[in-house]
Design a protein around this motif. Structure first.
Motif, PDB file in Angstrom:
ATOM      1  N   THR A 148       0.847  -1.233  -0.061  1.00 58.00           N
ATOM      2  CA  THR A 148      -0.020  -0.002  -0.012  1.00 58.00           C
ATOM      3  C   THR A 148       0.834   1.397   0.004  1.00 58.00           C
ATOM      4  O   THR A 148       0.385   2.325  -0.199  1.00 58.00           O
ATOM      5  CB  THR A 148      -0.668   0.128   1.266  1.00 58.00           C
ATOM      6  OG1 THR A 148      -0.166   0.038   2.442  1.00 58.00           O
ATOM      7  CG2 THR A 148      -1.924  -1.247   1.108  1.00 58.00           C
ATOM      8  N   LYS A 149       2.205   1.204   0.353  1.00 58.59           N
ATOM      9  CA  LYS A 149       2.991   2.356   0.283  1.00 58.59           C
ATOM     10  C   LYS A 149       3.822   2.602  -0.733  1.00 58.59           C
ATOM     11  O   LYS A 149       4.489   3.600  -1.003  1.00 58.59           O
ATOM     12  CB  LYS A 149       3.925   2.208   1.735  1.00 58.59           C
ATOM     13  CG  LYS A 149       3.372   2.137   3.139  1.00 58.59           C
ATOM     14  CD  LYS A 149       4.378   2.003   3.933  1.00 58.59           C
ATOM     15  CE  LYS A 149       3.965   2.136   5.486  1.00 58.59           C
ATOM     16  NZ  LYS A 149       5.035   1.787   6.395  1.00 58.59           N
ATOM     17  N   ILE A 150       4.134   1.576  -1.427  1.00 56.70           N
ATOM     18  CA  ILE A 150       5.070   1.259  -2.681  1.00 56.70           C
ATOM     19  C   ILE A 150       4.745   2.569  -3.708  1.00 56.70           C
ATOM     20  O   ILE A 150       5.826   3.280  -4.108  1.00 56.70           O
ATOM     21  CB  ILE A 150       5.266   0.178  -3.292  1.00 56.70           C
ATOM     22  CG1 ILE A 150       6.448   0.113  -4.184  1.00 56.70           C
ATOM     23  CG2 ILE A 150       4.222  -0.238  -3.957  1.00 56.70           C
ATOM     24  CD1 ILE A 150       7.683   0.187  -3.566  1.00 56.70           C
ATOM     25  N   ASN A 151       3.598   2.567  -4.046  1.00 56.78           N
ATOM     26  CA  ASN A 151       3.282   3.796  -4.955  1.00 56.78           C
ATOM     27  C   ASN A 151       4.059   4.922  -4.668  1.00 56.78           C
ATOM     28  O   ASN A 151       4.593   5.989  -5.346  1.00 56.78           O
ATOM     29  CB  ASN A 151       1.781   3.761  -5.447  1.00 56.78           C
ATOM     30  CG  ASN A 151       1.296   2.870  -6.235  1.00 56.78           C
ATOM     31  OD1 ASN A 151       2.063   2.110  -6.730  1.00 56.78           O
ATOM     32  ND2 ASN A 151       0.325   2.840  -6.646  1.00 56.78           N
ATOM     33  N   GLY A 152       3.418   5.417  -3.295  1.00 55.30           N
ATOM     34  CA  GLY A 152       3.947   6.702  -2.876  1.00 55.30           C
ATOM     35  C   GLY A 152       5.598   6.906  -2.743  1.00 55.30           C
ATOM     36  O   GLY A 152       6.495   8.088  -3.081  1.00 55.30           O
ATOM     37  N   ILE A 153       6.024   5.800  -2.361  1.00 56.48           N
ATOM     38  CA  ILE A 153       7.742   5.978  -2.195  1.00 56.48           C
ATOM     39  C   ILE A 153       8.378   5.795  -3.610  1.00 56.48           C
ATOM     40  O   ILE A 153       9.346   7.078  -3.666  1.00 56.48           O
ATOM     41  CB  ILE A 153       8.188   4.322  -1.754  1.00 56.48           C
ATOM     42  CG1 ILE A 153       7.955   4.329  -0.143  1.00 56.48           C
ATOM     43  CG2 ILE A 153       9.500   4.217  -1.805  1.00 56.48           C
ATOM     44  CD1 ILE A 153       8.033   3.033   0.489  1.00 56.48           C
ATOM     45  N   LEU A 154       7.645   5.348  -4.689  1.00 58.71           N
ATOM     46  CA  LEU A 154       8.233   5.420  -5.869  1.00 58.71           C
ATOM     47  C   LEU A 154       7.915   6.781  -6.580  1.00 58.71           C
ATOM     48  O   LEU A 154       8.764   7.294  -7.204  1.00 58.71           O
ATOM     49  CB  LEU A 154       7.564   4.349  -6.870  1.00 58.71           C
ATOM     50  CG  LEU A 154       8.128   2.988  -6.324  1.00 58.71           C
ATOM     51  CD1 LEU A 154       7.230   2.183  -7.493  1.00 58.71           C
ATOM     52  CD2 LEU A 154       9.484   2.838  -6.526  1.00 58.71           C
ATOM     53  N   LEU A 155       6.773   7.318  -6.396  1.00 62.33           N
ATOM     54  CA  LEU A 155       6.588   8.914  -6.826  1.00 62.33           C
ATOM     55  C   LEU A 155       7.320   9.922  -6.161  1.00 62.33           C
ATOM     56  O   LEU A 155       8.062  10.714  -6.816  1.00 62.33           O
ATOM     57  CB  LEU A 155       5.059   9.159  -6.364  1.00 62.33           C
ATOM     58  CG  LEU A 155       3.982   8.615  -7.272  1.00 62.33           C
ATOM     59  CD1 LEU A 155       2.575   9.131  -6.902  1.00 62.33           C
ATOM     60  CD2 LEU A 155       4.200   9.052  -8.854  1.00 62.33           C
ATOM     61  N   ASN A 156       7.847   9.692  -4.760  1.00 64.85           N
ATOM     62  CA  ASN A 156       8.776  10.584  -4.143  1.00 64.85           C
ATOM     63  C   ASN A 156      10.059  10.218  -4.847  1.00 64.85           C
ATOM     64  O   ASN A 156      10.836  11.293  -4.809  1.00 64.85           O
ATOM     65  CB  ASN A 156       8.864  10.326  -2.622  1.00 64.85           C
ATOM     66  CG  ASN A 156       7.641  10.907  -2.069  1.00 64.85           C
ATOM     67  OD1 ASN A 156       7.014  11.776  -2.496  1.00 64.85           O
ATOM     68  ND2 ASN A 156       7.022  10.078  -0.747  1.00 64.85           N
ATOM     69  N   MET A 157      10.367   8.970  -4.903  1.00 66.01           N
ATOM     70  CA  MET A 157      11.953   8.880  -5.487  1.00 66.01           C
ATOM     71  C   MET A 157      12.024   9.677  -7.076  1.00 66.01           C
ATOM     72  O   MET A 157      12.935   9.999  -7.431  1.00 66.01           O
ATOM     73  CB  MET A 157      12.268   7.188  -5.675  1.00 66.01           C
ATOM     74  CG  MET A 157      12.389   6.838  -4.113  1.00 66.01           C
ATOM     75  SD  MET A 157      12.965   5.002  -4.158  1.00 66.01           S
ATOM     76  CE  MET A 157      14.353   4.941  -4.900  1.00 66.01           C
TER      77      MET A 157
END
Length: 163
Positions: free
Chosen positions: A86-95
């Motif tokens: 559930t967190k990976i999309n946000g992490i990838l967008l930030n990266m």
């Protein structure tokens, strides 16, 4: 971190940061991408990133080890994998916003349709970090690459799908 400002929460901010530290998750993911780049300069599916991140950071590698503990049914739960999903999309967008990675695909679609590659900015940032913790984590990722292959069957094992 909007939960930290909620006055009705019963969890102290220090505990919340320990279990929900978005910046730490981002740098751990960057470390994984760096370890991937040392192995081969190719794009990676998000599912592969989640797989190896979970193997190392949630100790799910035990699911693939033939130890006495696992034979007695005491194996780690895949629930952390699903929470990370559930967190990976946000992490990838930030990266991506930080220009550490290059994303190809549509984040509104299935994760398997998105590929990621570390950029020179991401490599440079990681190499400038002088951290024994992240150096050791990079080695743990490299060991996980050797011990457990990313495959559809292994992904089912991680997700707890019975075959």
């Amino acid at each position: 971190m909007s939960n930290l400002t909620n006055k009705n929460t019963s969890v102290p901010p220090s505990i919340e940061l320990l279990f929900n530290n978005e910046k730490l998750d981002l740098v751990k993911t960057l470390c994984l991408m760096y370890a991937f780049s040392l192995k081969a300069k190719k794009r990676r599916k998000v599912s592969e990133i989640m797989f190896y991140y979970s193997l190392v950071n949630f100790d799910l590698i035990k699911l693939f080890e033939t130890s006495e503990e696992n034979r007695n049914g005491l194996s780690p739960s895949p629930n952390l994998y699903f929470r990370f999903e559930t967190k990976i999309n946000g992490i990838l967008l930030n990266m991506s916003h930080l220009q550490f990675i290059d994303l190809k695909g549509d984040l509104t679609k299935k994760l398997d349709e998105i590929t990621v590659q570390l950029t020179s900015t991401g490599i440079e940032f990681f190499e400038k970090m002088d951290s024994e913790f992240f150096s050791n984590l990079k080695e743990e990722y490299a060991n996980a690459f050797e011990k457990v292959a990313f495959s559809a069957n292994n992904l089912k094992v991680m997700k707890g799908v019975h075959q």
